[in-house]
Design an enzyme around this catalytic site. Sequence first.
Site, PDB file in Angstrom:
ATOM      1  CE  LYS A 134      -2.941  -2.516   3.383  1.00  0.00           C
ATOM      2  NZ  LYS A 134      -3.561  -2.941   4.518  1.00  0.00           N
ATOM      3  N   GLY A 135       2.501   0.655   0.023  1.00  0.00           N
ATOM      4  CA  GLY A 135       2.966   2.512   0.751  1.00  0.00           C
ATOM      5  C   GLY A 135       3.503   2.741  -0.579  1.00  0.00           C
TER       6      GLY A 135
ATOM      7  CD  GLU B 203       8.010  -0.227  -2.977  1.00  0.00           C
ATOM      8  OE1 GLU B 203       6.970   0.088  -2.852  1.00  0.00           O
ATOM      9  OE2 GLU B 203       8.507  -2.031  -3.157  1.00  0.00           O
ATOM     10  CG  ASP B 204       6.584   2.280   0.661  1.00  0.00           C
ATOM     11  OD1 ASP B 204       7.400   1.517  -0.387  1.00  0.00           O
ATOM     12  OD2 ASP B 204       6.356   1.877   1.291  1.00  0.00           O
TER      13      ASP B 204
ATOM     14  CG  ASP C 140      14.625  -0.625   4.596  1.00  0.00           C
ATOM     15  OD1 ASP C 140      16.231  -1.051   4.808  1.00  0.00           O
ATOM     16  OD2 ASP C 140      13.987  -1.165   5.797  1.00  0.00           O
TER      17      ASP C 140
ATOM     18  CG  PHE D 275      10.630   2.717  10.836  1.00  0.00           C
ATOM     19  CD1 PHE D 275      10.596   1.165   9.578  1.00  0.00           C
ATOM     20  CD2 PHE D 275       9.090   2.571  11.056  1.00  0.00           C
ATOM     21  CE1 PHE D 275       9.952   1.097   9.208  1.00  0.00           C
ATOM     22  CE2 PHE D 275       8.019   2.393  10.159  1.00  0.00           C
ATOM     23  CZ  PHE D 275       8.914   1.182   9.638  1.00  0.00           C
ATOM     24  CB  VAL D 276      10.481   7.198   7.319  1.00  0.00           C
ATOM     25  CG1 VAL D 276      12.445   7.628   7.570  1.00  0.00           C
ATOM     26  CG2 VAL D 276      11.059   6.573   5.742  1.00  0.00           C
TER      27      VAL D 276
ATOM     28  CG  ASP E 220       3.172   0.618   7.545  1.00  0.00           C
ATOM     29  OD1 ASP E 220       3.575   0.979   6.918  1.00  0.00           O
ATOM     30  OD2 ASP E 220       2.658  -0.377   7.955  1.00  0.00           O
TER      31      ASP E 220
HETATM   32  P1  IMP Z   1      13.074  -3.687   1.494  1.00  0.00           P
HETATM   33  O1  IMP Z   1      12.222  -5.117   1.019  1.00  0.00           O
HETATM   34  O2  IMP Z   1      13.935  -4.104   3.086  1.00  0.00           O
HETATM   35  O3  IMP Z   1      13.584  -3.198   0.360  1.00  0.00           O
HETATM   36  O4  IMP Z   1      11.564  -3.311   2.023  1.00  0.00           O
HETATM   37  C1  IMP Z   1      10.461  -3.305   1.036  1.00  0.00           C
HETATM   38  C2  IMP Z   1       9.422  -2.762   2.430  1.00  0.00           C
HETATM   39  O5  IMP Z   1       9.561  -2.351   3.441  1.00  0.00           O
HETATM   40  C3  IMP Z   1       8.977  -1.218   1.439  1.00  0.00           C
HETATM   41  O6  IMP Z   1       8.028  -1.089   0.529  1.00  0.00           O
HETATM   42  C4  IMP Z   1       7.932  -0.336   3.041  1.00  0.00           C
HETATM   43  O7  IMP Z   1       6.770  -1.058   2.830  1.00  0.00           O
HETATM   44  C5  IMP Z   1       8.846  -1.504   4.103  1.00  0.00           C
HETATM   45  N1  IMP Z   1      10.062  -0.332   4.752  1.00  0.00           N
HETATM   46  C6  IMP Z   1      10.701  -0.282   5.060  1.00  0.00           C
HETATM   47  N2  IMP Z   1      11.485   0.549   5.562  1.00  0.00           N
HETATM   48  C7  IMP Z   1      10.864   1.573   5.923  1.00  0.00           C
HETATM   49  C8  IMP Z   1      10.374   3.078   6.676  1.00  0.00           C
HETATM   50  O8  IMP Z   1      10.968   3.003   7.149  1.00  0.00           O
HETATM   51  N3  IMP Z   1       9.142   3.575   7.219  1.00  0.00           N
HETATM   52  C9  IMP Z   1       8.210   2.090   5.962  1.00  0.00           C
HETATM   53  N4  IMP Z   1       8.434   1.475   5.710  1.00  0.00           N
HETATM   54  C10 IMP Z   1       9.546   0.707   5.176  1.00  0.00           C
END
Ligand code: IMP
Length: 183
Positions: free
Chosen positions: A47-48, A103-104, A107, A156-157, A163
């Site tokens: 949903k991000g 994408e939002d 990470d 964490f943001v 969210d």
């Molecule tokens: P990744 O697989 O670690 O790159 O994480 C991907 C997903 O984790 C993102 O699309 C977000 O939905 C969530 N996410 C990662 N970091 C944050 C953060 O700092 N705040 C909120 N959601 C996050």
Amino acid sequence: MDEHDMGEDLEKVLFTKEQLDERLGQMAAEIDADYAGEEILLVGVLKGAVMVMADLARKLHTPVEMDWMAISSYGSGTKSSGVVRILKDLDTDIIGRNVLVVEDIVDSGLTLSWLMANLGSREPKSLKIAALLRKPEAAKVDIDASYVGFDIPSEFVIGYGLDYDQKYRNLPFVGTLASHVYS
Ligand code: IMP
């Protein structure tokens, strides 16, 4: 929802509504230049990415269609594991199309790495990523994001789609949470 509604739960604002708006405008201009004469299928990851998709799409002059995927990444708390399950697949066939994943945040990169492999196997004409935020220090796998709004430290943001425990997505800015909220 705004800063005042957050009370003590907000640590600080990282990017204001105006800063996000300006940066998304620059990203849209870059995308328009790169895809001149083409059409784009924007794929938002629920949903991000809802806010980024809505604002970025409205700034683009290139003809676009929008589609959505919902994926769940098995993980604990605020960390993702890279093991992904599709909750909602695309409605659209992407063979021969210019797919731009919106994408939002990138990470660890694990979720996007899985998604790019999945979409790549469906024979799109091109496949690229636009992400509003990226945490370079947290990267576990290399993600080649063509359009990135801001690089941020590994904290964490929340806000603007992002969210914590499904809350704060409707903040117009991106900020950090006070530590008492987690504990
Ligand atoms: P990744 O697989 O670690 O790159 O994480 C991907 C997903 O984790 C993102 O699309 C977000 O939905 C969530 N996410 C990662 N970091 C944050 C953060 O700092 N705040 C909120 N959601 C996050």
